[in-house]
Design a protein around this motif. Structure first.
Motif, PDB file in Angstrom:
ATOM      1  N   ARG A   1      18.601  22.440  13.601  1.00 31.73           N
ATOM      2  CA  ARG A   1      17.944  23.186  14.681  1.00 31.73           C
ATOM      3  C   ARG A   1      18.727  24.456  14.997  1.00 31.73           C
ATOM      4  NH1 ARG A   1      17.355  21.171  21.010  1.00 31.73           N
ATOM      5  NH2 ARG A   1      16.687  23.192  21.849  1.00 31.73           N
TER       6      ARG A   1
ATOM      7  N   GLN B   1      18.244  27.113  12.342  1.00 32.36           N
ATOM      8  CA  GLN B   1      16.911  27.706  12.477  1.00 32.36           C
ATOM      9  C   GLN B   1      16.885  28.675  13.661  1.00 32.36           C
ATOM     10  OE1 GLN B   1      13.747  24.858  12.948  1.00 32.36           O
ATOM     11  NE2 GLN B   1      12.141  26.400  12.846  1.00 32.36           N
TER      12      GLN B   1
ATOM     13  N   GLY C   1      18.877  31.745  12.602  1.00 32.01           N
ATOM     14  CA  GLY C   1      18.417  32.356  11.369  1.00 32.01           C
ATOM     15  C   GLY C   1      19.513  32.630  10.369  1.00 32.01           C
TER      16      GLY C   1
ATOM     17  N   ARG D   1      22.138  31.080   7.040  1.00 35.12           N
ATOM     18  CA  ARG D   1      22.268  30.120   5.946  1.00 35.12           C
ATOM     19  C   ARG D   1      23.698  30.189   5.393  1.00 35.12           C
ATOM     20  NH1 ARG D   1      17.787  27.912   3.848  1.00 35.12           N
ATOM     21  NH2 ARG D   1      18.782  27.679   1.800  1.00 35.12           N
TER      22      ARG D   1
END
Length: 329
Positions: free
Chosen positions: A51, A54, A57, A59
């Protein structure tokens, strides 16, 4: 900076889950990346971390998670939360190249060289030690929150070495007749009585309940927040004594950690209860019990006690551990 160079950080307690991103030694915590979630709102650490990624945003490729519990290889059972965390499972779920799990107070300890003078408040007379790595040091860290965390930091040859401990689970050693009576009361309920049974959020309630029984006074508060508030506004004399005694016992335990670790350069205080406790810790009881170590009292009087007031020491220390590992690769 590309996401591949980012490191996911987490500071996982029984109540709050804090996440952030580490960029570099110059920017250990990326501005605007810190988020806090409630543990009760998630079924697993992987779910909460997914969560977070996400929400921001990002990685990243690697992660360091500071967790309130004993690290056994690559797995941790969180002490006061019904989660078992596996580094391999988290890495697979989140698509990370590596996940490192460390004890939360190992991270607290590693944060110390990264803190600024404005992040610290000295309790007592001895000044806070310089932890810039130019002088070898040994310091201890202790903090009451949902549980009682403890750790230590060695600075040797410019390198930071953290000691992961479960010192909060050392046995409670009463030092007065009042504390003998408290131990007797709590032993009937818990069997073995550790320091954590008294020096954490639920421990404050335990301490207050024991004093109510001993004093035959009405038990008016049932949560740590209510006990603290009743003490601070003076509406409940037993709550006042419970909070004062909490601070005294914390001083005693902090002093014991100095003796056990040889942390003559000082002990640093953290944990979720630190801020509301500070007005009480600034009074004489905490420091008096810290110094009251018999034949070593003169040495303890020269040993600093310092409150860590940075809001995210766990994340900052996780960043330090992550950057140490990156530098070693």
């Amino acid at each position: 900076m590309s996401d591949a160079n980012l490191i996911l950080l987490a500071d996982i307690g029984a109540t709050n889950l804090r996440f952030a991103l580490c960029e570099s030694a110059a920017v250990p915590l990326r501005a605007g990346s810190i988020r806090r979630y409630r543990a009760a709102d998630h079924s697993s650490l992987s779910e909460a971390a997914a969560r977070y990624l996400q929400d921001v945003g990002a990685r990243p490729s690697h992660a360091v998670f500071a967790i309130a519990g004993r690290v056994d290889g690559c797995e941790v059972k969180i002490t006061n939360l019904p989660w078992t965390v596996s580094a391999a499972e988290v890495a697979q779920t989140l698509g990370l190249d590596s996940v490192r799990l460390v004890n939360d107070f190992a991270a607290q300890s590693r944060s110390l060289p990264l803190l600024q003078a404005a992040d610290l408040e000295v309790l007592g007379t001895p000044p806070a030690p310089l932890l810039d790595g130019r002088i070898d040091r040994c310091v201890a860290v202790v903090g009451p929150g949902t549980g009682l965390g403890a750790g230590a930091l060695l600075l040797r040859g410019g390198q930071a070495i953290v000691l992961e401990t479960e010192g909060g689970h050392l046995g409670f050693a009463p030092g007065t007749d009042e504390e003998d009576a408290i131990l007797h009361y709590l032993r009937r309920e818990f069997g073995r009585v550790s320091n954590e049974r008294l020096l954490c959020g639920s421990g404050l309630v335990n301490l207050y309940g024991a004093l109510c029984q001993i004093r035959t006074s009405p038990r008016l508060a049932t949560t740590p927040e209510r006990v603290m508030q009743s003490a601070l506004d003076g509406s409940d004399a037993t709550a006042v004594r419970a909070v004062d005694l909490f601070a005294e016992l914390l001083g005693d335990v902090a002093g014991d950690l100095v003796l056990a670790c040889g942390a003559w350069d000082g002990v640093f205080l953290g944990g979720g209860l630190l801020e509301p406790l500070l007005p009480v810790l600034r009074r004489g009881g905490f420091r008096a019990r810290f110094e009251a170590k018999g034949r070593l009292a003169a040495t303890m009087a020269r040993t600093p006690t310092v409150a860590m007031r940075h809001p995210n020491t766990g994340l900052l220390g996780a960043a330090g551990i992550a950057l140490d590992a990156r530098a070693a690769r």
